[in-house]
Design a protein around this motif. Structure first.
Motif, PDB file in Angstrom:
ATOM      1  N   GLY A  42       2.406  18.512   7.869  1.00 56.23           N
ATOM      2  CA  GLY A  42       2.348  17.078   7.638  1.00 56.23           C
ATOM      3  C   GLY A  42       1.849  16.761   6.248  1.00 56.23           C
ATOM      4  N   ALA A  43       1.972  15.510   5.875  1.00 59.01           N
ATOM      5  CA  ALA A  43       1.488  15.009   4.586  1.00 59.01           C
ATOM      6  C   ALA A  43       1.553  13.491   4.641  1.00 59.01           C
ATOM      7  CB  ALA A  43       2.312  15.561   3.424  1.00 59.01           C
ATOM      8  N   ALA A  44       1.072  12.848   3.590  1.00 57.46           N
ATOM      9  CA  ALA A  44       1.059  11.388   3.575  1.00 57.46           C
ATOM     10  C   ALA A  44       1.356  10.860   2.180  1.00 57.46           C
ATOM     11  CB  ALA A  44      -0.294  10.859   4.044  1.00 57.46           C
ATOM     12  N   TYR A  45       2.066   9.748   2.158  1.00 57.87           N
ATOM     13  CA  TYR A  45       2.199   8.953   0.939  1.00 57.87           C
ATOM     14  C   TYR A  45       1.004   7.998   0.879  1.00 57.87           C
ATOM     15  CZ  TYR A  45       7.237  10.193   1.020  1.00 57.87           C
ATOM     16  OH  TYR A  45       8.448  10.848   1.046  1.00 57.87           O
ATOM     17  N   LEU A  46       0.482   7.787  -0.320  1.00 59.90           N
ATOM     18  CA  LEU A  46      -0.610   6.844  -0.527  1.00 59.90           C
ATOM     19  C   LEU A  46      -0.294   5.994  -1.744  1.00 59.90           C
ATOM     20  CD1 LEU A  46      -3.557   5.982   0.311  1.00 59.90           C
ATOM     21  CD2 LEU A  46      -4.337   7.571  -1.460  1.00 59.90           C
ATOM     22  N   VAL A  47      -0.390   4.664  -1.591  1.00 58.48           N
ATOM     23  CA  VAL A  47      -0.096   3.758  -2.701  1.00 58.48           C
ATOM     24  C   VAL A  47      -1.188   2.702  -2.802  1.00 58.48           C
ATOM     25  CG1 VAL A  47       2.383   4.079  -2.331  1.00 58.48           C
ATOM     26  CG2 VAL A  47       1.254   2.061  -1.369  1.00 58.48           C
ATOM     27  N   ASN A  48      -1.358   2.164  -3.994  1.00 59.20           N
ATOM     28  CA  ASN A  48      -2.167   0.962  -4.163  1.00 59.20           C
ATOM     29  C   ASN A  48      -1.338  -0.240  -3.739  1.00 59.20           C
ATOM     30  OD1 ASN A  48      -4.528   2.131  -5.229  1.00 59.20           O
ATOM     31  ND2 ASN A  48      -3.674   2.165  -7.289  1.00 59.20           N
ATOM     32  N   ASN A  49      -1.979  -1.225  -3.146  1.00 56.23           N
ATOM     33  CA  ASN A  49      -1.297  -2.467  -2.780  1.00 56.23           C
ATOM     34  C   ASN A  49      -1.206  -3.351  -4.018  1.00 56.23           C
ATOM     35  OD1 ASN A  49      -0.101  -4.520  -1.308  1.00 56.23           O
ATOM     36  ND2 ASN A  49      -2.019  -5.232  -0.400  1.00 56.23           N
ATOM     37  N   ALA A  50      -0.346  -2.918  -4.928  1.00 56.53           N
ATOM     38  CA  ALA A  50      -0.261  -3.546  -6.245  1.00 56.53           C
ATOM     39  C   ALA A  50       1.099  -3.205  -6.869  1.00 56.53           C
ATOM     40  CB  ALA A  50      -1.387  -3.040  -7.147  1.00 56.53           C
ATOM     41  N   PRO A  51       1.497  -3.909  -7.914  1.00 54.97           N
ATOM     42  CA  PRO A  51       2.759  -3.585  -8.574  1.00 54.97           C
ATOM     43  C   PRO A  51       2.718  -2.200  -9.208  1.00 54.97           C
ATOM     44  CG  PRO A  51       1.979  -5.772  -9.216  1.00 54.97           C
ATOM     45  CD  PRO A  51       0.847  -5.104  -8.493  1.00 54.97           C
ATOM     46  N   GLY A  52       3.910  -1.625  -9.418  1.00 54.53           N
ATOM     47  CA  GLY A  52       3.994  -0.351 -10.116  1.00 54.53           C
ATOM     48  C   GLY A  52       4.629   0.733  -9.270  1.00 54.53           C
ATOM     49  N   ASN A  53       4.889   1.868  -9.914  1.00 57.56           N
ATOM     50  CA  ASN A  53       5.560   2.988  -9.263  1.00 57.56           C
ATOM     51  C   ASN A  53       4.621   4.158  -8.956  1.00 57.56           C
ATOM     52  OD1 ASN A  53       8.119   1.763  -9.307  1.00 57.56           O
ATOM     53  ND2 ASN A  53       8.448   2.395 -11.425  1.00 57.56           N
ATOM     54  N   GLU A  54       3.318   3.965  -9.096  1.00 56.60           N
ATOM     55  CA  GLU A  54       2.385   5.060  -8.868  1.00 56.60           C
ATOM     56  C   GLU A  54       2.155   5.288  -7.382  1.00 56.60           C
ATOM     57  OE1 GLU A  54      -1.205   4.269 -10.962  1.00 56.60           O
ATOM     58  OE2 GLU A  54      -0.363   4.822 -12.911  1.00 56.60           O
ATOM     59  N   TYR A  55       2.254   6.538  -6.985  1.00 55.63           N
ATOM     60  CA  TYR A  55       1.958   6.923  -5.612  1.00 55.63           C
ATOM     61  C   TYR A  55       1.446   8.346  -5.619  1.00 55.63           C
ATOM     62  CZ  TYR A  55       6.178   9.854  -5.394  1.00 55.63           C
ATOM     63  OH  TYR A  55       7.115  10.829  -5.608  1.00 55.63           O
ATOM     64  N   GLN A  56       0.899   8.759  -4.497  1.00 54.47           N
ATOM     65  CA  GLN A  56       0.420  10.131  -4.385  1.00 54.47           C
ATOM     66  C   GLN A  56       0.793  10.706  -3.035  1.00 54.47           C
ATOM     67  OE1 GLN A  56      -3.665  10.784  -5.378  1.00 54.47           O
ATOM     68  NE2 GLN A  56      -3.519  12.995  -5.190  1.00 54.47           N
ATOM     69  N   GLU A  57       1.063  12.003  -3.026  1.00 56.55           N
ATOM     70  CA  GLU A  57       1.248  12.753  -1.786  1.00 56.55           C
ATOM     71  C   GLU A  57      -0.029  13.548  -1.544  1.00 56.55           C
ATOM     72  OE1 GLU A  57       4.806  15.108  -2.100  1.00 56.55           O
ATOM     73  OE2 GLU A  57       5.912  13.455  -3.024  1.00 56.55           O
ATOM     74  N   ILE A  58      -0.658  13.320  -0.400  1.00 55.34           N
ATOM     75  CA  ILE A  58      -1.925  13.974  -0.093  1.00 55.34           C
ATOM     76  C   ILE A  58      -1.834  14.677   1.262  1.00 55.34           C
ATOM     77  CG2 ILE A  58      -3.262  12.344  -1.452  1.00 55.34           C
ATOM     78  CD1 ILE A  58      -4.087  10.961   1.134  1.00 55.34           C
ATOM     79  N   ASN A  59      -2.760  15.601   1.504  1.00 55.91           N
ATOM     80  CA  ASN A  59      -2.747  16.270   2.802  1.00 55.91           C
ATOM     81  C   ASN A  59      -3.417  15.388   3.852  1.00 55.91           C
ATOM     82  OD1 ASN A  59      -5.612  16.843   2.868  1.00 55.91           O
ATOM     83  ND2 ASN A  59      -5.271  18.612   1.538  1.00 55.91           N
ATOM     84  N   ILE A  60      -3.219  15.743   5.103  1.00 60.24           N
ATOM     85  CA  ILE A  60      -3.717  14.916   6.202  1.00 60.24           C
ATOM     86  C   ILE A  60      -5.239  14.928   6.247  1.00 60.24           C
ATOM     87  CG2 ILE A  60      -3.698  14.581   8.696  1.00 60.24           C
ATOM     88  CD1 ILE A  60      -1.059  13.888   7.247  1.00 60.24           C
ATOM     89  N   ALA A  61      -5.863  16.042   5.874  1.00 65.47           N
ATOM     90  CA  ALA A  61      -7.323  16.097   5.847  1.00 65.47           C
ATOM     91  C   ALA A  61      -7.887  15.083   4.858  1.00 65.47           C
ATOM     92  CB  ALA A  61      -7.794  17.507   5.493  1.00 65.47           C
ATOM     93  N   GLN A  62      -7.272  14.959   3.689  1.00 60.42           N
ATOM     94  CA  GLN A  62      -7.723  13.975   2.703  1.00 60.42           C
ATOM     95  C   GLN A  62      -7.561  12.560   3.240  1.00 60.42           C
ATOM     96  OE1 GLN A  62      -5.135  15.536  -0.457  1.00 60.42           O
ATOM     97  NE2 GLN A  62      -6.929  15.611  -1.774  1.00 60.42           N
ATOM     98  N   LEU A  63      -6.436  12.303   3.899  1.00 57.72           N
ATOM     99  CA  LEU A  63      -6.199  10.966   4.435  1.00 57.72           C
ATOM    100  C   LEU A  63      -7.227  10.632   5.515  1.00 57.72           C
ATOM    101  CD1 LEU A  63      -4.469   8.414   4.551  1.00 57.72           C
ATOM    102  CD2 LEU A  63      -3.037   9.562   6.259  1.00 57.72           C
ATOM    103  N   GLU A  64      -7.537  11.592   6.369  1.00 57.76           N
ATOM    104  CA  GLU A  64      -8.508  11.346   7.420  1.00 57.76           C
ATOM    105  C   GLU A  64      -9.897  11.083   6.840  1.00 57.76           C
ATOM    106  OE1 GLU A  64      -6.461  13.706  11.162  1.00 57.76           O
ATOM    107  OE2 GLU A  64      -8.030  14.724  10.025  1.00 57.76           O
ATOM    108  N   GLN A  65     -10.225  11.766   5.748  1.00 48.79           N
ATOM    109  CA  GLN A  65     -11.499  11.525   5.082  1.00 48.79           C
ATOM    110  C   GLN A  65     -11.530  10.121   4.482  1.00 48.79           C
ATOM    111  OE1 GLN A  65     -12.231  13.488   1.259  1.00 48.79           O
ATOM    112  NE2 GLN A  65     -14.239  14.123   2.007  1.00 48.79           N
TER     113      GLN A  65
END
Length: 320
Positions: free
Chosen positions: A200-223
């Protein structure tokens, strides 16, 4: 309008909301996410729909998450978009969002489980409940986030099936509300689990304009969320992210525009000796002198037994 922070980002070890669910067939292993932060638990209510499920918060008047069990074969079936935005009648009026909250707010009614994922008129109409919405930046909603949703559907078609959890993250001391009631998230995530590979993995974005995003592991997301997203997922699998397709926008992808967002990663100890030498010295929680050291052995030396209760964190007495 601003609000003092409601949701702490400090992790705690104890589970405050059981992973049982009445929404059958939606969650991996039929286990809903576990809420680990006591400030997230008041006024929560599980809502089951025909093809997705929501854990709703009466504090934020948004979902904490919206969950789907995506089948690639069903995604080729298209239904007409209803645009049937409506308040959720199963929620108390003082705990739910209203259409008037979003009117002239400057924010979109952002789907967490998107309309294009559903293949029946009933499920497509259901997903327009405001219980499945968060106040979302328009540029983010229509460009980057739309691309992430399309990439997720593409991956589901390739893999056959996926379990997907999507939700908001509220971080900061001056959170905004629209309509004086509905909390605006600072970040949005989409977590994906592939049962065929146990990855598994997750996309993470700021709720803001722009094209920046990150792919993080599930442990990071849970933290980051203080929610155990996939309770049945092996702890060791949560540490290594599976490859995710880059967001697809207008026939193009954003691979070359991907850049990192600031995400608190688990701390690790840098060994003075080689990794092989360092990993051969300690094997139990009793031998660890700090949470950082325990995390190093857990993540870098693959000492999975240090996570005795399967919560994704090693040595709970040290890593409280």
């Amino acid at each position: 309008m601003t609000s003092k922070i409601l949701f702490s980002t400090l992790a705690i070890a104890s589970i405050l909301s059981a992973a049982s669910t009445s929404c059958g067939g939606i969650y991996y292993g039929n286990n809903a996410p576990d809420i680990l932060n006591p400030k997230l638990t008041p006024k929560t209510k599980e809502l089951c729909y025909s093809e997705f499920a929501v854990m709703h918060s009466g504090l934020s008047r948004t979902p904490l998450w919206s969950a789907e069990h995506l089948y690639g074969s069903k995604l080729n079936i298209k239904v007409e978009r209803s645009n049937d935005f409506h308040p959720e009648e199963r929620l108390n009026s003082d705990e739910r969002a209203e259409l008037s909250d979003y009117a002239r707010s400057g924010y979109d009614r952002g789907h967490m489980s998107p309309a294009r994922d559903f293949n029946t008129p009933q499920s497509e109409s259901e997903c327009f409940t405001l219980a499945n919405m968060v106040p979302q930046d328009h540029d983010n909603n229509t460009k980057l986030w739309s691309g992430i949703e399309e990439a997720t559907r593409t991956l589901a078609k390739q893999k056959g099936e996926l379990y997907v959890i999507t939700g908001p993250i509220f971080i900061g001391t001056n959170l905004q509300r629209i309509g004086g009631r509905v909390l605006v998230p600072t970040k949005i995530f989409k977590a994906i689990y592939d049962p065929s590979s146990n990855q598994g993995a997750a996309y993470l974005v700021n709720n803001a304009p722009g094209n920046e995003y990150q792919e993080i592991n599930i442990a990071q997301l849970e933290q980051l969320t203080n929610i155990r997203i996939f309770p049945k997922m092996a702890a060791i699998s949560k540490q290594t992210p599976m490859p995710l397709p880059s967001p697809q926008m207008h026939g193009k992808d954003l691979a070359n525009m991907n850049s990192s967002l600031p995400v608190p990663a688990p701390k690790t100890v840098k060994p003075s000796a080689s990794l092989k030498e360092q990993c051969g010295t300690k094997h139990t929680c009793k031998e660890m002198t700090s949470c950082e050291e325990a995390t190093f052995y857990f993540t870098q030396c693959h000492e999975a037994h240090l996570d005795g209760d399967g919560d994704g964190k090693p040595c709970n007495k040290l890593c409280k």
